[in-house]
Design a protein around this motif. Structure first.
Motif, mmCIF file in Angstrom:
data_model
loop_
_atom_site.group_PDB
_atom_site.id
_atom_site.type_symbol
_atom_site.label_atom_id
_atom_site.label_comp_id
_atom_site.label_asym_id
_atom_site.label_seq_id
_atom_site.Cartn_x
_atom_site.Cartn_y
_atom_site.Cartn_z
ATOM 1 N N PHE A 1 0.840 -1.200 0.000
ATOM 2 C CA PHE A 1 0.000 0.000 0.000
ATOM 3 C C PHE A 1 0.878 1.254 0.000
ATOM 4 O O PHE A 1 0.709 2.163 -0.817
ATOM 5 N N LEU A 2 1.875 1.269 0.891
ATOM 6 C CA LEU A 2 2.767 2.430 0.977
ATOM 7 C C LEU A 2 3.573 2.608 -0.309
ATOM 8 O O LEU A 2 3.889 3.723 -0.711
ATOM 9 N N GLU A 3 3.878 1.489 -0.964
ATOM 10 C CA GLU A 3 4.689 1.584 -2.180
ATOM 11 C C GLU A 3 3.895 2.105 -3.380
ATOM 12 O O GLU A 3 4.480 2.367 -4.430
ATOM 13 N N LEU A 4 2.598 2.294 -3.194
ATOM 14 C CA LEU A 4 1.834 2.980 -4.236
ATOM 15 C C LEU A 4 2.429 4.366 -4.483
ATOM 16 O O LEU A 4 2.311 4.932 -5.563
ATOM 17 N N GLY A 5 3.070 4.895 -3.434
ATOM 18 C CA GLY A 5 3.701 6.207 -3.548
ATOM 19 C C GLY A 5 4.806 6.256 -4.590
ATOM 20 O O GLY A 5 5.236 7.331 -4.997
ATOM 21 N N LYS A 6 5.283 5.093 -5.028
ATOM 22 C CA LYS A 6 6.319 5.087 -6.065
ATOM 23 C C LYS A 6 5.744 5.467 -7.425
ATOM 24 O O LYS A 6 6.471 5.865 -8.319
ATOM 25 N N LEU A 7 4.438 5.270 -7.586
ATOM 26 C CA LEU A 7 3.820 5.623 -8.866
ATOM 27 C C LEU A 7 3.975 7.123 -9.098
ATOM 28 O O LEU A 7 3.882 7.921 -8.176
ATOM 29 N N ASN A 8 4.185 7.473 -10.339
ATOM 30 C CA ASN A 8 4.439 8.875 -10.672
ATOM 31 C C ASN A 8 3.632 9.222 -11.920
ATOM 32 O O ASN A 8 3.851 8.597 -12.950
ATOM 33 N N PRO A 9 2.722 10.170 -11.875
ATOM 34 C CA PRO A 9 2.348 11.016 -10.743
ATOM 35 C C PRO A 9 1.691 10.234 -9.605
ATOM 36 O O PRO A 9 1.209 9.130 -9.823
ATOM 37 N N CYS B 1 -5.956 -6.642 6.649
ATOM 38 C CA CYS B 1 -5.141 -6.947 5.467
ATOM 39 C C CYS B 1 -6.013 -6.910 4.216
ATOM 40 O O CYS B 1 -5.637 -6.311 3.212
ATOM 41 N N ARG B 2 -7.180 -7.545 4.297
ATOM 42 C CA ARG B 2 -8.063 -7.579 3.115
ATOM 43 C C ARG B 2 -8.455 -6.161 2.711
ATOM 44 O O ARG B 2 -8.440 -5.816 1.535
ATOM 45 N N GLU B 3 -8.781 -5.344 3.704
ATOM 46 C CA GLU B 3 -9.208 -3.976 3.422
ATOM 47 C C GLU B 3 -8.100 -3.193 2.709
ATOM 48 O O GLU B 3 -8.337 -2.505 1.724
ATOM 49 N N ILE B 4 -6.885 -3.319 3.245
ATOM 50 C CA ILE B 4 -5.756 -2.587 2.661
ATOM 51 C C ILE B 4 -5.435 -3.125 1.265
ATOM 52 O O ILE B 4 -5.154 -2.371 0.334
ATOM 53 N N GLU B 5 -5.524 -4.440 1.113
ATOM 54 C CA GLU B 5 -5.238 -5.024 -0.207
ATOM 55 C C GLU B 5 -6.262 -4.554 -1.245
ATOM 56 O O GLU B 5 -5.908 -4.232 -2.382
ATOM 57 N N THR B 6 -7.524 -4.470 -0.820
ATOM 58 C CA THR B 6 -8.571 -3.987 -1.731
ATOM 59 C C THR B 6 -8.296 -2.542 -2.136
ATOM 60 O O THR B 6 -8.356 -2.183 -3.305
#
Lengths: 384, 264
Positions: free
Chosen positions: A183-191, A216-221
């Motif tokens: 989830f945190l690594e979504l921040g790597k997406l640019n923009p 976990c399920r909630e965050i994965e979704t």
């Protein structure tokens, strides 16, 4: 620079809303006979708490409200997180503290270590002795501390914890780490695919669900949703990309993180204990000695209480590249000596890599809101 | 007519205004901020109209300073940190470190490649700012220029408190003990110089150091600060206008029409 309001999803819950919503869940769990252990820090191996059939609940406080009560016993010139956590206990206004069977402290920073001595007057407080370096002697000592904590749980609840139970807990927690890290690594997406304010809030708020798998399920979704929306190109913008480092920031999220995003930046990365720091390294599931596996994992959290703490710089260097960071915002809570001193290395490191750096020392009050806004706006102007 | 660029620096104590016509500085004035920055902004609009710079087409306005949001006729607002950096750079003619001692805060700004690249600001406290000097001058029953004149003739007494309120009681103590006014004044200035120098050392200084803000008119303060920092501190006669100038320069750069750009 013109400010604009953040766009948040319709189901968005603020941290304090989520914290309040958790009260009733916690009450119901207790009435059904749940075991609850209060904790203050990511250094405490929650695997053992799960293995004891108990639920860990975070007691670090992020609100200004209980600080006045704390200052009856503690010096004013102390970290607001420590004062707020103690103040909740002293004024008996935190249901999570109330519902905890006992609480676990750790000798991380001096302020907390000494506060726990006073906290023991309100609730049984067990303290894990955390060594502050990472050599073999420290590892052996920390492994002993983990064993002692297991014995404490066994004695307290009159149970015995099996190795199989610990291994199960390790797998469950590793799954949670993987989910939160992704989830945190979504921040790597640019923009940036989403607001860092939302990201951080969801992460902290999720700790009040008390349902590890559900969380976990909630965050994965949510991770899948955000990624899908980003791939459809619904969120494209070019704004300065910020990495937030330093102390836990939940108590200043509104006045700093929300403000800086409303001023026109994207917070994309969190090198903090309520960010990715503890999630980087899983517990080694293959290690035949579970206590050694736990000790190694937890001793390798790159918090400023450790000395030396070069691992933090290594993580930071990697994050600057992977998240394509333009600027680093370091948040130091008032009187947090270890982060305040370590910021010397952080500034030097960040500036040597051609990134902008801003250090903000603050507390939970609103007294400096105007000044902080000006600094944040000026910081973004230096990146224009 | 050639386009005009108006910079308004609405500080906590004084409002500074400059008008650039193309590259030429054609108007400047200072007003006390008073209790309402909105009111001050209205007064500024009146003054501009009276001197032939009525707001409207062909005139772009950038506001800065802590009251920048109150200037509702501004086309854009920019922080005082960026504006002081730009203005200081313009006055010095090269990259430099700008030290701005303001009415309620003091900042050290590194200017690289023409623009502010990093900065350090004092904490939410008036020690080491213009406000500190104002309070102490008041206590000694003099105005600011008189305070500096007295200080130049004195031998600094220790005023060591880092809090303005406590420092004021130290001054009261010195008065009670019958100390010379000159020596107290020198101590007061020394205290500000020490705090500003501390901020400078913490942030790091470049080759050229420029002092901006209302206090750069005091040659005594400039001299003391130079000595403390161990390098010359340049104070331009227009240093007080650095923020407003920076704002006007940003207006010219970012808001100029294509016609205006040709003129500039």
């Amino acid at each position: 620079m013109t400010a604009s309001t953040l766009h948040l999803p319709t189901d968005f819950e603020t941290y304090s809303e989520a914290r309040r919503a958790g009260f009733l869940r916690m009450k119901a769990l207790k009435e059904a006979g749940a075991r609850v252990v209060g904790i203050f820090c990511t250094f405490v191996p929650t695997e053992l708490i799960y293995a004891a059939g108990a639920l860990p609940v975070g007691l670090c406080a992020y609100s200004e409200e209980p600080i006045a009560a704390a200052e009856a016993d503690l010096p004013r010139n102390l970290c607001p997180l420590i004062k707020a956590s103690y103040g909740f206990a002293r004024s008996d206004t935190c249901p999570y503290f109330y519902f905890s069977d006992f609480v676990v402290g750790e000798t991380t920073c001096d302020g907390k270590k000494k506060m726990f001595e006073l906290l023991g007057r309100y609730k049984e407080t067990y303290v894990m002795q955390l060594p502050h370096r990472r050599d073999d002697a420290a590892l052996a000592f920390w492994r002993e501390q983990i064993l002692a904590f297991q014995r404490k749980l066994e004695d307290f609840y009159g149970i015995s914890i099996s190795e199989a139970e610990i291994r199960t807990a390790i797998r469950r927690k590793n799954r949670e780490r993987r989910a939160l890290k992704a989830f945190l690594e979504l921040g790597k997406l640019n923009p940036a695919p989403m607001s860092g304010y939302e990201m951080g809030t969801r992460l902290d708020a999720g700790s009040f669900s008390f349902d590890l798998e559900g969380r976990c399920r909630e965050i994965e979704t949510r991770t899948a949703q955000v990624r899908a929306a980003w791939e459809c190109g619904k969120t494209s913008r070019r704004r300065p990309r910020l990495l937030v480092t330093g102390c836990p920031n939940a108590g200043v999220r509104e006045k700093i993180l929300r403000t800086v995003e409303e001023l026109g930046a994207d917070v994309v990365a969190f090198d903090t204990c309520n960010g990715i720091r503890e999630k980087l390294l899983p517990v080694d599931e293959e290690n035949p000695d579970v206590y050694d596996a736990l000790a190694r994992k937890y001793l390798d959290i790159h918090c400023s209480v450790m000395s030396p703490n070069d691992g933090r710089l290594a993580d930071l260097g990697q994050m600057l590249e992977e998240y394509a960071v333009d600027g680093v915002l370091e948040i130091v809570l008032q009187s947090c000596h270890t982060y305040a001193v370590e910021s010397f290395w952080i500034r030097q490191f960040v500036e040597a890599r051609g990134r902008s750096y801003l250090n903000l020392e603050t507390d939970y009050s609103q007294a400096d809101t105007g000044q902080l806004t000006t600094r944040l706006a000026a910081f973004l102007e230096t990146m224009e | 007519m050639m386009d005009e660029y108006i910079g308004i620096d609405l500080g906590s104590t004084a409002a500074k205004v400059v008008v650039l016509r193309g590259k030429e500085l054609v108007e400047r004035f200072v007003l006390p901020t008073g209790w309402s920055s909105r009111r001050t902004a209205e007064e500024i609009a009146c003054r501009l109209a009276q001197s032939g710079h009525s707001l409207g087409p062909g005139r772009k306005v950038v506001a800065t300073g802590y009251g920048r949001q109150s200037v509702d006729f501004a086309d854009r607002s920019v922080t005082e940190i960026t504006c002081h950096g730009r203005g200081g750079r313009y006055l010095m003619g090269r990259d430099c470190t700008v030290v701005d001692i303001g009415g309620q805060d003091t900042k050290v700004i590194t200017v690289e490649r023409g623009t502010a690249s990093s900065f350090l600001m004092n904490d939410k406290c008036s020690a080491g700012t213009g406000k500190f000097l104002e309070i102490m001058a008041n206590r000694l029953a003099v105005d600011l220029p008189e305070l500096f004149t007295l200080a130049a003739a004195g031998k600094p007494l220790a005023i060591s408190s880092v809090c303005t309120v406590f420092a004021e009681s130290e001054v009261v103590g010195h008065i009670g003990a019958g100390a010379r006014r000159e020596d107290i004044a020198a101590g007061v200035v020394e205290s500000v110089v020490q705090k500003v120098a501390g901020l400078c050392t913490r942030h790091g200084l470049g080759q050229t150091v420029a002092l901006t803000g209302g206090l750069c008119d005091s040659s005594y303060l400039v001299e003391r600060l130079s000595q403390k920092l161990g390098r010359p501190v340049c104070a331009h006669p227009l240093g007080r206008y650095a923020g407003a100038l920076g704002a006007a320069l940003i207006a010219r750069e970012k808001l100029a029409t294509s016609e205006g750009k040709r003129d500039a």
